[in-house]
Design a protein around this motif. Structure first.
Motif, PDB file in Angstrom:
ATOM      1  N   VAL A 169       0.860  -1.186   0.000  1.00  0.00           N
ATOM      2  CA  VAL A 169       0.000   0.000   0.000  1.00  0.00           C
ATOM      3  C   VAL A 169       0.893   1.231   0.000  1.00  0.00           C
ATOM      4  O   VAL A 169       1.692   1.425   0.916  1.00  0.00           O
ATOM      5  CB  VAL A 169      -0.937   0.045   1.227  1.00  0.00           C
TER       6      VAL A 169
ATOM      7  N   ILE B 223      -6.012   3.791   5.927  1.00  0.00           N
ATOM      8  CA  ILE B 223      -5.160   2.698   6.383  1.00  0.00           C
ATOM      9  C   ILE B 223      -5.720   2.203   7.711  1.00  0.00           C
ATOM     10  O   ILE B 223      -5.932   2.985   8.640  1.00  0.00           O
ATOM     11  CB  ILE B 223      -3.700   3.154   6.579  1.00  0.00           C
TER      12      ILE B 223
ATOM     13  N   GLY C  10      -6.208   0.140   2.755  1.00  0.00           N
ATOM     14  CA  GLY C  10      -5.242  -0.894   3.096  1.00  0.00           C
ATOM     15  C   GLY C  10      -5.468  -1.336   4.525  1.00  0.00           C
ATOM     16  O   GLY C  10      -5.476  -0.504   5.434  1.00  0.00           O
TER      17      GLY C  10
ATOM     18  N   ASP D 185      -4.265  -3.884   7.551  1.00  0.00           N
ATOM     19  CA  ASP D 185      -3.227  -4.745   8.109  1.00  0.00           C
ATOM     20  C   ASP D 185      -3.787  -5.348   9.402  1.00  0.00           C
ATOM     21  O   ASP D 185      -4.023  -4.620  10.364  1.00  0.00           O
ATOM     22  CB  ASP D 185      -1.985  -3.894   8.427  1.00  0.00           C
TER      23      ASP D 185
ATOM     24  N   THR E 258      -6.601  -3.735  -0.041  1.00  0.00           N
ATOM     25  CA  THR E 258      -5.507  -4.648   0.288  1.00  0.00           C
ATOM     26  C   THR E 258      -5.714  -5.209   1.685  1.00  0.00           C
ATOM     27  O   THR E 258      -5.921  -4.458   2.639  1.00  0.00           O
ATOM     28  CB  THR E 258      -4.149  -3.919   0.225  1.00  0.00           C
TER      29      THR E 258
ATOM     30  N   ASN F   4      -3.718  -7.459   4.436  1.00  0.00           N
ATOM     31  CA  ASN F   4      -2.531  -8.154   4.922  1.00  0.00           C
ATOM     32  C   ASN F   4      -2.912  -8.879   6.203  1.00  0.00           C
ATOM     33  O   ASN F   4      -3.308  -8.245   7.182  1.00  0.00           O
ATOM     34  CB  ASN F   4      -1.386  -7.172   5.211  1.00  0.00           C
TER      35      ASN F   4
END
Length: 420
Positions: free
Chosen positions: A41, A253, A282, A284, A311, A313
């Motif tokens: 990202v 994020i 993104g 995570d 995204t 993760n």
């Protein structure tokens, strides 16, 4: 921004010396610390660490309090606290759910002990920015052995008619053997007229034997560029069931971490997300097993519309010494456009023997046969897509224990789909 400006703000709030020093120490670290590592990202040029500290003026954008119900709750708009609603019996038992300034008066030693214990101020650049520049905060403290039947709600609203950064710090302290549900909402209200940044940090201290059901719905506006960090520090035999709906409209994020320090501790993280337009999100999600026989499971499902980017993760890390630990993860993404972009990255880091670990990841488009079947039954394409999306995300939504949160997530998802 200067150290003097931060000090002036802190002193105007009558913050204790230890908190003033924490702010200034964080400010000194900002320029030397790296950004958080979010694989695949590119967010380095996003405005996430706005170097200002200020407060919102009075706003006409306030929620309909009559529609909020009678459950225990705290409501903040920007930097202002508009509502604290707690039953007398919970207050008498020692429950505290209020803004930081009030908490520092009611339970100063508790706040000093735990503030910053789940997320260090010098962990990365954005953590340091939050500690230096946060302009509003909330504290939830549930004393030892307390069980609460009704869910507690933290409603944190960003005023879209203001360009004041939405820099918020939330501290949740669950004492030993506590049991409760908590619902958290970050949402923009207004006409989305001003560009703004948001740096949000949520720390959760899960005491020994505590059981927390944690649900969150994130719905910040299209003009808000946001970094949302959530971190849990687990003691022995504590458990946190996470359920998060990442339904923002702007660039975001999300960094969601569980640190399983305690032996026998559990973390079960469930995330759904939707990206649309040209939006980039993104996410995570990490579980780190430090304690023996600790268990960390991650389940992430997302959908992408139009030119959106999403995204996932998923990171499972079993450290040396965590014998008997279990780390599992699943990330799946459904794309409804050939212009959508996605990554689903499973990452396992295993430093110990005698453990259990596994992962699964997939990215795909809507099954043409599913769409044909639904449309052949007289359902139009848009409705058919909605049914497919609901079915895909349903694997996560049905795992959420709160019926109210399940319904809210579906409603928020439908509104996001209506904007296509």
């Amino acid at each position: 921004m200067s150290k003097q400006a931060i000090l002036n703000f802190s002193q105007a709030k009558a913050e204790p010396i230890w908190l003033q020093e924490r702010r200034l120490a964080a400010f000194d670290k900002i320029e030397t610390l790296p950004l958080p590592s979010i694989e695949r990202v590119r967010f380095h040029r996003w405005n996430l660490g706005d170097g200002t500290i200020s407060e919102n003026d009075a706003t006409a954008n306030v929620p309909d309090f009559m529609a909020l119900g009678d459950s225990p709750k705290l409501v903040q708009v920007g930097t202002q606290t508009l509502l604290e609603q707690l039953p007398t019996d919970l207050i008498q038992q020692g429950l505290v759910f209020t803004d930081l300034q009030s908490a520092l008066e009611e339970i100063p030693q508790v706040v000093e002990k735990y503030f910053g214990s789940a997320l260090a101020y010098d962990e990365d650049k954005l953590a340091a920015c939050n500690y230096a520049y946060f302009n509003s905060a909330a504290v939830l403290y549930v004393p030892d052995n307390m069980e609460i039947e009704k869910p507690l709600e933290g409603i944190y609203l960003q005023d879209s008619d203001s360009d004041v950064p939405f820099n918020k710090h939330v501290l949740i302290i669950a004492g030993k053997n506590t049991k409760f549900s908590y619902i958290e909402r970050f949402e923009s209200i207004g006409e989305y007229s001003e560009k703004a940044s948001a740096n949000i940090s949520v720390e959760i201290i899960a005491g020994s034997g505590s059981q927390i059901s944690y649900s969150a719905i994130d719905r910040l506006g299209e003009n808000v560029t946001a970094y949302i960090s959530r971190r849990v520090k687990h003691d022995h035999n504590s458990s946190v069931d996470w359920a998060m709906g990442v339904m923002n409209e702007g660039m975001v994020i999300g960094d969601f971490d569980s640190d399983l320090y305690g032996e026998g501790s559990h973390a079960n993280l469930k995330v759904i997300a939707a990206s649309s337009g040209r939006q980039i999100q993104g996410i995570d999600t990490r579980v780190t097993n430090y304690g023996k026989y600790s268990v960390g499971h991650i389940l992430q499902h997302g959908v992408i519309l139009e030119r959106g980017t999403l995204t996932f993760n998923g990171i499972g890390h079993i450290v040396k010494g965590a014998k008997g630990a279990d780390a599992q993860q699943e990330s799946r993404v459904l794309m409804l456009s050939d212009k959508a972009r996605s990554d689903a990255n499973p990452i396992l880091l295993i430093d110990e023997n005698e453990v259990t670990a596994g992962h699964a990841a997939s990215i795909g488009q809507v099954d043409a046969e599913d769409m044909y079947y639904l449309m052949s039954r007289g359902i139009d394409k848009e409705t058919a897509e909605r049914l497919v999306i609901r079915g895909f995300l349903g694997a996560v939504i049905t795992e959420i224990p709160s019926k109210e949160v399940r319904q809210d997530l579906i409603a928020v998802l439908d509104k996001k789909l209506d904007k296509r």
